[in-house]
Enzyme design. Structure first.
Site, PDB file in Angstrom:
ATOM      1  N   LYS A  62      -4.824  -9.682  -5.682  1.00  0.00           N
ATOM      2  CA  LYS A  62      -6.092 -10.007  -5.041  1.00  0.00           C
ATOM      3  C   LYS A  62      -7.154  -8.976  -5.391  1.00  0.00           C
ATOM      4  O   LYS A  62      -6.845  -7.827  -5.694  1.00  0.00           O
ATOM      5  CB  LYS A  62      -5.922 -10.138  -3.525  1.00  0.00           C
ATOM      6  CG  LYS A  62      -6.050  -8.864  -2.740  1.00  0.00           C
ATOM      7  CD  LYS A  62      -6.198  -9.143  -1.254  1.00  0.00           C
ATOM      8  CE  LYS A  62      -6.462  -7.852  -0.502  1.00  0.00           C
ATOM      9  NZ  LYS A  62      -7.793  -7.293  -0.682  1.00  0.00           N
ATOM     10  N   LYS A 100       0.814  -1.225   0.000  1.00  0.00           N
ATOM     11  CA  LYS A 100       0.000   0.000   0.000  1.00  0.00           C
ATOM     12  C   LYS A 100       0.845   1.271   0.000  1.00  0.00           C
ATOM     13  O   LYS A 100       0.451   2.271  -0.584  1.00  0.00           O
ATOM     14  CB  LYS A 100      -0.963   0.005   1.188  1.00  0.00           C
ATOM     15  CG  LYS A 100      -2.095  -0.987   1.008  1.00  0.00           C
ATOM     16  CD  LYS A 100      -3.259  -0.705   1.929  1.00  0.00           C
ATOM     17  CE  LYS A 100      -4.414  -1.628   1.582  1.00  0.00           C
ATOM     18  NZ  LYS A 100      -5.558  -1.452   2.469  1.00  0.00           N
ATOM     19  N   LYS A 130     -10.914  -3.522  -2.626  1.00  0.00           N
ATOM     20  CA  LYS A 130     -11.772  -2.334  -2.672  1.00  0.00           C
ATOM     21  C   LYS A 130     -11.030  -1.182  -3.318  1.00  0.00           C
ATOM     22  O   LYS A 130     -11.617  -0.356  -3.999  1.00  0.00           O
ATOM     23  CB  LYS A 130     -12.127  -1.890  -1.245  1.00  0.00           C
ATOM     24  CG  LYS A 130     -12.998  -2.831  -0.494  1.00  0.00           C
ATOM     25  CD  LYS A 130     -13.585  -2.089   0.701  1.00  0.00           C
ATOM     26  CE  LYS A 130     -13.781  -3.019   1.869  1.00  0.00           C
ATOM     27  NZ  LYS A 130     -12.565  -3.079   2.717  1.00  0.00           N
TER      28      LYS A 130
HETATM   29  P1  ATP Z   1      -8.544  -2.461   0.835  1.00  0.00           P
HETATM   30  O1  ATP Z   1      -8.132  -2.631  -0.590  1.00  0.00           O
HETATM   31  O2  ATP Z   1      -9.076  -1.086   1.168  1.00  0.00           O
HETATM   32  O3  ATP Z   1      -7.527  -2.975   1.838  1.00  0.00           O
HETATM   33  P2  ATP Z   1      -9.891  -4.974   0.996  1.00  0.00           P
HETATM   34  O4  ATP Z   1     -10.680  -5.384  -0.167  1.00  0.00           O
HETATM   35  O5  ATP Z   1      -8.555  -5.593   1.190  1.00  0.00           O
HETATM   36  O6  ATP Z   1      -9.823  -3.385   1.006  1.00  0.00           O
HETATM   37  P3  ATP Z   1     -10.390  -5.135   3.843  1.00  0.00           P
HETATM   38  O7  ATP Z   1     -11.408  -4.294   4.526  1.00  0.00           O
HETATM   39  O8  ATP Z   1      -8.956  -4.733   3.960  1.00  0.00           O
HETATM   40  O9  ATP Z   1     -10.786  -5.229   2.291  1.00  0.00           O
HETATM   41  O10 ATP Z   1     -10.535  -6.634   4.322  1.00  0.00           O
HETATM   42  C1  ATP Z   1     -11.713  -7.122   4.947  1.00  0.00           C
HETATM   43  C2  ATP Z   1     -11.697  -8.640   4.980  1.00  0.00           C
HETATM   44  O11 ATP Z   1     -11.866  -9.154   3.651  1.00  0.00           O
HETATM   45  C3  ATP Z   1     -10.387  -9.242   5.504  1.00  0.00           C
HETATM   46  O12 ATP Z   1     -10.698 -10.378   6.288  1.00  0.00           O
HETATM   47  C4  ATP Z   1      -9.663  -9.663   4.254  1.00  0.00           C
HETATM   48  O13 ATP Z   1      -8.767 -10.734   4.478  1.00  0.00           O
HETATM   49  C5  ATP Z   1     -10.829 -10.090   3.375  1.00  0.00           C
HETATM   50  N1  ATP Z   1     -10.477  -9.958   1.955  1.00  0.00           N
HETATM   51  C6  ATP Z   1     -10.120  -8.827   1.317  1.00  0.00           C
HETATM   52  N2  ATP Z   1      -9.885  -9.072   0.026  1.00  0.00           N
HETATM   53  C7  ATP Z   1     -10.101 -10.402  -0.164  1.00  0.00           C
HETATM   54  C8  ATP Z   1     -10.009 -11.264  -1.294  1.00  0.00           C
HETATM   55  N3  ATP Z   1      -9.644 -10.783  -2.475  1.00  0.00           N
HETATM   56  N4  ATP Z   1     -10.300 -12.575  -1.122  1.00  0.00           N
HETATM   57  C9  ATP Z   1     -10.669 -13.063   0.085  1.00  0.00           C
HETATM   58  N5  ATP Z   1     -10.769 -12.302   1.190  1.00  0.00           N
HETATM   59  C10 ATP Z   1     -10.480 -10.984   1.078  1.00  0.00           C
HETATM   60 MG    MG Z   2      -7.290  -4.914   2.756  1.00  0.00          MG
END
Ligand code: ATP
Ligand code: MG
Length: 342
Positions: free
Chosen positions: A201, A118, A204
């Site tokens: 991955k 990040k 968001k």
């Molecule tokens: P950001 O990009 O802002 O970090 P994010 O999509 O990674 O957002 P988080 O809020 O950081 O979302 O993560 C929330 C939960 O979702 C965590 O338990 C994380 O491990 C899970 N998670 C995030 N992305 C994935 C993915 N691609 N596959 C499975 N689990 C995920």
């Molecule tokens: Mg995340």
């Protein structure tokens, strides 16, 4: 679940940084719902303090927090069975995080892949909060003495760090106070990949909306994103080994498996030999069938803002009743005059 002297208690969180997606649903939210059982205390948090480690528009942050709460409920979390709240409303998280900032070492933080990903090339310009993120995450978990934390694969390293912080605190102060938390990383979709790039991955914060399926996407958008998802020209194999060098194909199979509650092996036994031209519409239909009821319930709940705010306020009160005595006990262990439990 592993036996400890601590009462089993589940904690997890999701950032209200917008664009709640299929990866969050399959890797986290759906797992949260599975772990919500009458005999288990489950605490689920909208981690707004984590979200602002990268700049968030204030109006959007408030909207995303309520939308995330709507997503939690629409996916099956019941505010009577689980404690649902937003992190900033329980100040014990930040207070314990400060103690943990004094326990954790710079070197531990520097090794975190999320920090490296990040912050990118310009670490000097990243916020101090982004660097300290895992220490606040340890506090989120340990201020409830949570024993089990359902998360996606990407959070494994942060959970190991949470264990390191608990071990070092217990050791430095000669106590057995914080539990050694177990990560719960289970199911076929613990790491859902971007639809545009099988090596990244689904996130968001990915600038490309085509890279992810949002929980708020309508049926046509979901179908379009799956149709355009990157794949290779080969048919699906019948055995799992046939996916080892095919990350995009593996991702779609894993998504199909998680949505249909089958194993990837079972999916391939059924789908082996099919071309993507045939498999993708089947996947789209399945995704729409599973996600449409959740997204329409989210939209309905978003029309009931006062109700959401009330659920969050009540949840924060319940969370605080658990967190406050644990923080006070921590202060007492550390030697802070005036600390009182309960
Ligand atoms: P950001 O990009 O802002 O970090 P994010 O999509 O990674 O957002 P988080 O809020 O950081 O979302 O993560 C929330 C939960 O979702 C965590 O338990 C994380 O491990 C899970 N998670 C995030 N992305 C994935 C993915 N691609 N596959 C499975 N689990 C995920
Ligand atoms: Mg995340």
């Amino acid at each position: 679940m592993t036996e400890t002297k601590f009462t089993p208690r589940v904690f997890s969180g999701i950032q209200p940084s917008g664009n709640l997606h299929l990866g969050n649903y399959l890797g986290a939210l759906k797992r949260f719902v599975d772990m919500q059982q009458p005999e288990m205390e489950t605490i689920y948090c909208m981690v707004d303090l984590h979200a602002i480690t990268v700049w968030q528009d204030p109006k959007e942050l408030a909207h995303s927090t309520r939308e995330l709460c709507a997503g939690f409920i629409a996916a099956g979390l019941d505010p009577e069975m689980s404690i649902l709240f937003n992190q900033s409303q329980v100040p014990e998280h930040s207070q314990l995080a400060w103690i943990f900032n004094c326990v954790a070492r710079m070197g531990w933080m520097q090794r975190m892949t999320q920090w490296k990903d990040k912050a990118g090339k310009n670490q000097q310009n990243a916020s101090l909060g982004l660097f300290a993120y895992p220490s606040l995450m340890a506090a989120d978990i340990l201020t409830y003495h949570a024993t089990h934390v359902p998360v996606g694969e990407d959070q494994k390293q942060h959970l190991e760090l949470t264990r390191d912080i608990a071990i070092k605190f217990n050791h430095d102060y000669g106590v057995d106070f914080f539990p050694i938390t177990e990560p719960v990383i289970e199911g076929a979709a613990t790491r859902v990949m971007s639809l545009r790039d099988g090596s990244k991955k689904m996130s968001k914060s990915d600038p490309s909306d085509m890279s992810r399926i949002n929980m708020t996407d309508d049926a046509d958008t979901i179908a379009k994103k799956i149709r355009k998802a990157k794949t290779d020209p080969d048919a699906l194999p019948s055995e799992i080994d046939g996916l080892s060098e095919r990350p995009e194909a593996r991702n779609l199979v894993n998504i199909y498996a998680a949505l249909s509650e089958l194993t990837p092996e079972q999916v391939l036994a059924e789908m082996g030999g099919k071309q993507f031209g045939e498999f993708k519409p089947m996947l789209a239909e399945l995704a729409v069938a599973k996600l449409a009821p959740i997204s329409s319930e989210m939209a309905r709940l978003m029309g009931e803002e006062a109700e959401i705010d009330q659920i969050l306020a009540k949840g924060a009160e319940k969370a605080r009743a658990i967190a406050a005595p644990i923080l006070q006990h921590t202060y007492e262990i550390v030697g802070m005059v005036g600390a009182k439990q309960g």
